[in-house]
Write an enzyme that holds these catalytic residues in place. Structure first.
Site, mmCIF file in Angstrom:
data_model
loop_
_atom_site.group_PDB
_atom_site.id
_atom_site.type_symbol
_atom_site.label_atom_id
_atom_site.label_comp_id
_atom_site.label_asym_id
_atom_site.label_seq_id
_atom_site.Cartn_x
_atom_site.Cartn_y
_atom_site.Cartn_z
ATOM 1 N N GLU A 158 0.814 -1.220 0.000
ATOM 2 C CA GLU A 158 0.000 0.000 0.000
ATOM 3 C C GLU A 158 0.849 1.273 0.000
ATOM 4 O O GLU A 158 0.799 2.082 0.932
ATOM 5 C CB GLU A 158 -0.954 -0.005 1.202
ATOM 6 C CG GLU A 158 -1.990 -1.101 1.138
ATOM 7 C CD GLU A 158 -2.986 -1.071 2.284
ATOM 8 O OE1 GLU A 158 -4.095 -1.605 2.135
ATOM 9 O OE2 GLU A 158 -2.640 -0.506 3.346
ATOM 10 N N GLU A 315 -6.372 -7.923 -0.838
ATOM 11 C CA GLU A 315 -6.897 -7.870 0.521
ATOM 12 C C GLU A 315 -8.379 -7.538 0.490
ATOM 13 O O GLU A 315 -8.839 -6.738 -0.323
ATOM 14 C CB GLU A 315 -6.193 -6.787 1.360
ATOM 15 C CG GLU A 315 -4.762 -7.068 1.747
ATOM 16 C CD GLU A 315 -4.199 -5.986 2.660
ATOM 17 O OE1 GLU A 315 -5.003 -5.286 3.323
ATOM 18 O OE2 GLU A 315 -2.976 -5.826 2.704
ATOM 19 N N TRP A 323 -10.993 -0.186 11.662
ATOM 20 C CA TRP A 323 -10.568 1.196 11.447
ATOM 21 C C TRP A 323 -11.648 2.054 10.797
ATOM 22 O O TRP A 323 -11.496 3.273 10.730
ATOM 23 C CB TRP A 323 -9.291 1.240 10.602
ATOM 24 C CG TRP A 323 -9.338 0.411 9.349
ATOM 25 C CD1 TRP A 323 -8.876 -0.868 9.193
ATOM 26 C CD2 TRP A 323 -9.869 0.789 8.075
ATOM 27 N NE1 TRP A 323 -9.092 -1.308 7.901
ATOM 28 C CE2 TRP A 323 -9.689 -0.310 7.197
ATOM 29 C CE3 TRP A 323 -10.473 1.958 7.594
ATOM 30 C CZ2 TRP A 323 -10.100 -0.283 5.871
ATOM 31 C CZ3 TRP A 323 -10.884 1.991 6.264
ATOM 32 C CH2 TRP A 323 -10.690 0.876 5.430
ATOM 33 N N HIS A 366 -9.067 -6.553 14.102
ATOM 34 C CA HIS A 366 -9.439 -6.530 12.681
ATOM 35 C C HIS A 366 -9.892 -7.925 12.270
ATOM 36 O O HIS A 366 -9.399 -8.931 12.761
ATOM 37 C CB HIS A 366 -8.231 -6.095 11.841
ATOM 38 C CG HIS A 366 -8.562 -5.759 10.419
ATOM 39 N ND1 HIS A 366 -8.935 -6.708 9.491
ATOM 40 C CD2 HIS A 366 -8.568 -4.577 9.762
ATOM 41 C CE1 HIS A 366 -9.146 -6.117 8.328
ATOM 42 N NE2 HIS A 366 -8.941 -4.821 8.468
#
Length: 688
Positions: A158, A315, A323, A366
């Site tokens: 990323e 992903e 988040w 997460h």
């Protein structure tokens, strides 16, 4: 039409199903590592991304390498039929590196260097960082590039952000000097006579700063271009030793949803295939079909970066994130539906962040395939297994293409320029939202659509949509003229043809290089208050089948006809009766101009007529119920039609008169489908 395998699919001609795996977090728990292999096979996972944040475990001290744990992981994978996308670990540097070489840490806009921490907190120009990433990458390539489990390289993670240190400032000065050659050319392009900002020495060139310069729009543009160039250059630096040691092992990196900071179109040549990370906010205040339309456009962008080649969904979350503003659970059926949406738009994989929840730190809550409970008896694990089972039956779809005859121009440099411009609505000109609305109208019709920059070859398309093409780079106007002249249909909106590539306004009247093909002159552009409303009143002209009135808000362009025909006029205000929708017949084609921001069902109705008139093929020749979509992939012999229901209730979906086979059951399907809530059915039809 032929197969267009991405390089990784040439090695593994199966749909990939897997996750981001972090075994370095569990080295003190060998029983966890053993159990993971069993669970991966149970969930029908065949690939894992490994090593993404592993630098501190691979090189705990400068020059001291500990690869044994990675050896064991990859060997276990190979023994169990699981593949690996092996990452270069540059996304998060070890503490020893930042301590010994502080120049590797990023400097923010305020010219303050960051402390060690977070991730992607590095300077892409730093010689020390480049040296150390080169060393670790070469070591990884020497050890693993021929490993039977490794099928590709995952470069960093990323990419994003920019560094304003003196090293980057020096490179920025070189960048603009190479681009403009002389200070005279720089000053003209940046229009620095405004506010007496003339640059008299190259050393005076600096990046934008909150306590310095932010109002020279061309400078802001060039800084963003430079950041993209620096990032691509860093990727090329990372991949050089990998390609040298094994040129047959393909490389990718993972993009982010509509990320503004980097021009993703410029990454095509640096990567062998493209990947991205998708995290929609399902089940929020809007209908799920609205969220699906937005994500569909991002899928189409990623597929289009490499000219239509399949991409990888690198992903996604199998359940929730930690988040987003609100972390909603996926409703039953939504995980399979959202996963296969990616496949429908050209992905040859479904992968997750993360395989197993971290025990501590920021992502411990997460979503993951394996929860802290540690076993397979969970709803999420069952949902993931359902996706794996579905993907097992899709080998024939791997490498197939999306046959797009329509395209929406979504150009990053234009996006930067639009968002940096001042006026006509500084409270929200909404470039991204506008582009998404036009794409959504095509998606709702089941029209396979590419999303492109303004620099690509236009000749393959029948319909091109250019929402808010504020910046028109050199030669683009002429190429759009040629496209229409040769029989294409062009749709352009307000706030187009305003500036060139250095944000200088076109002289001689707007829409600049588009004026001839559109057959109009734009005299004034008005921004409306949120409370203001006007209306587009159709006058019965044209052949799109439109009638009645459509609401107008936010932006109104006051235009004159210069050969174009008015299809509708403003209903009120001092410009009542002036054209608000036009068409210009140019050569063998037509160019439409939408002069105002329209609401209601205008886009749906307009594109229904425009698509039919332009002869653009749809995935299904039928009326799609609200909240559903249909997408298409083809190998030239068979079409694979993905029928998707984004509604929380069942819906009857009408098919056309062709013969279909349900890919999962093998049964022949005709007439109509009954889709359960959040359901997806994949149909095959033979061509010819």
């Amino acid at each position: 039409m032929t197969y267009v395998y991405p390089p990784v699919s040439e090695k593994v001609p199966h749909m990939l199903h897997g996750a981001d795996y972090n075994p370095e977090q569990w080295l003190r728990y060998p029983e966890v590592l053993e159990e993971d292999i069993r669970l991966m096979k149970l969930a029908k996972c065949n690939v894992m991304s490994v090593g993404i944040f592993s630098w501190a475990m691979l090189e705990p001290e400068e020059g001291v390498f500990t690869f044994e744990w990675m050896d064991q992981v990859l060997d276990r994978f190979a023994a169990n039929g699981i593949y690996a996308l092996l990452a270069t670990p540059s996304a998060a540097r070890p503490a020893w590196l930042a301590q010994k070489y502080p120049e590797v840490l990023r400097t923010e806009q305020n010219r303050v260097r960051n402390l060690f921490g977070f991730r992607h907190n590095h300077c892409p120009t730093s010689p020390a960082y480049r040296e150390k990433t080169g060393i670790i990458n070469r070591k990884l390539a020497e050890r693993y590039s021929d490993h039977p489990a490794v099928i590709g390289w995952h470069i960093s993670n990323e990419f994003g952000g920019d560094c304003h240190c003196e090293l980057c400032q020096a490179e920025f000065r070189k960048f603009v000097q190479n681009k403009y050659g002389t200070l005279d050319e720089l000053n003209h392009a940046w229009w620095t006579t405004f506010w007496s900002h003339t640059v008299t020495d190259w050393s005076q060139v600096e990046s934008p700063a909150p306590h310095g310069e932010t109002q020279v729009h061309a400078m802001n543009l060039d800084w963003r271009r430079f950041i993209t160039q620096r990032t691509v250059d860093f990727i090329n630096h990372e991949t050089a030793p990998l390609r040298e040691i094994n040129p047959d092992l393909p490389v990718t990196t993972n993009f982010m949803e509509f990320y503004e900071g980097l021009d993703y179109w410029k990454f095509a040549d640096a990567l062998d295939f493209v990947s991205w990370d998708s995290y929609p906010t399902w089940h929020d205040a809007d209908e799920d079909s609205n969220q699906a339309a937005k994500i569909a456009m991002m899928h189409d962008i990623v597929r289009s970066i490499k000219g239509g080649r399949p991409f990888l969904l690198m992903e996604s979350t199998p359940s929730l994130t930690n988040w987003q503003d609100v972390s909603k659970l996926k409703r039953p059926g939504m995980h399979l539906l959202s996963s296969l949406q990616a496949v429908a738009h050209g992905s040859d994989s479904v992968q997750y962040f993360q395989w197993r929840k971290s025990r501590g730190s920021s992502e411990k809550l997460h979503g993951a395939v394996v929860d802290h409970v540690g076993h397979e008896h969970t709803r999420v694990f069952s949902d993931v297994t359902d996706v794996g089972r579905a993907l097992e039956g899709m080998d024939r779809i791997v490498g197939t293409s999306v046959p797009a005859e329509a395209a929406v121009i979504f150009d990053w440099e234009n996006r930067w320029a639009v968002n940096d411009s001042q006026g006509p609505r500084n409270k929200g000109v909404k470039y991204e939202e506008t582009a998404q609305k036009h794409h959504e109208a095509l998606w709702k019709l089941g029209v396979p659509t590419d999303v492109i920059s303004m620099d690509v070859d236009f000749s393959k398309y029948k319909l091109i949509v250019a929402p808010m093409l504020y910046m028109v780079r050199e030669g683009v106007g002429e190429r759009l003229e040629k496209f229409v002249e040769n029989g294409g249909t062009l749709v352009v909106t307000y706030w187009s043809g305003i500036v060139n590539e250095t944000d200088l306004c076109f002289l001689g009247g707007f829409p600049g290089p588009l004026r001839k093909v559109l057959g109009i002159w734009s005299e004034e552009l008005e921004g409306l208050h949120d409370r203001d409303r006007n209306a587009l009143r159709l006058n019965g002209a044209g052949s799109l089948g439109l009638s009645g009135e459509y609401e107008i808000s936010e932006i109104c362009d006051l235009i004159h006809l210069e050969g174009a025909e008015s299809l509708g006029e403003y209903a009120s205000d001092f410009y009542a009766g002036r054209p608000a929708l036009t068409v210009n017949r140019f050569g063998e084609g037509e160019a439409y101009y939408i002069a105002a921001r329209t609401g209601g069902s205008f886009h749906d109705d307009f594109y229904a007529g425009a698509v039919q008139k332009a002869g653009v093929a749809r995935a299904l020749d039928t009326t799609l119920p609200q909240g559903t979509s249909v997408s298409l992939r083809t190998n030239g012999e068979s079409d694979f039609v993905f029928v998707q229901n984004y509604r929380p209730e069942a819906v009857t979906f009408p098919l056309d008169q062709r013969v279909y086979r349900d890919l999962e059951t093998g049964e022949q399907v005709g007439g109509e489908l009954l889709l359960a809530p959040y359901d997806v059915v994949v149909l095959e039809r033979r061509r010819g």
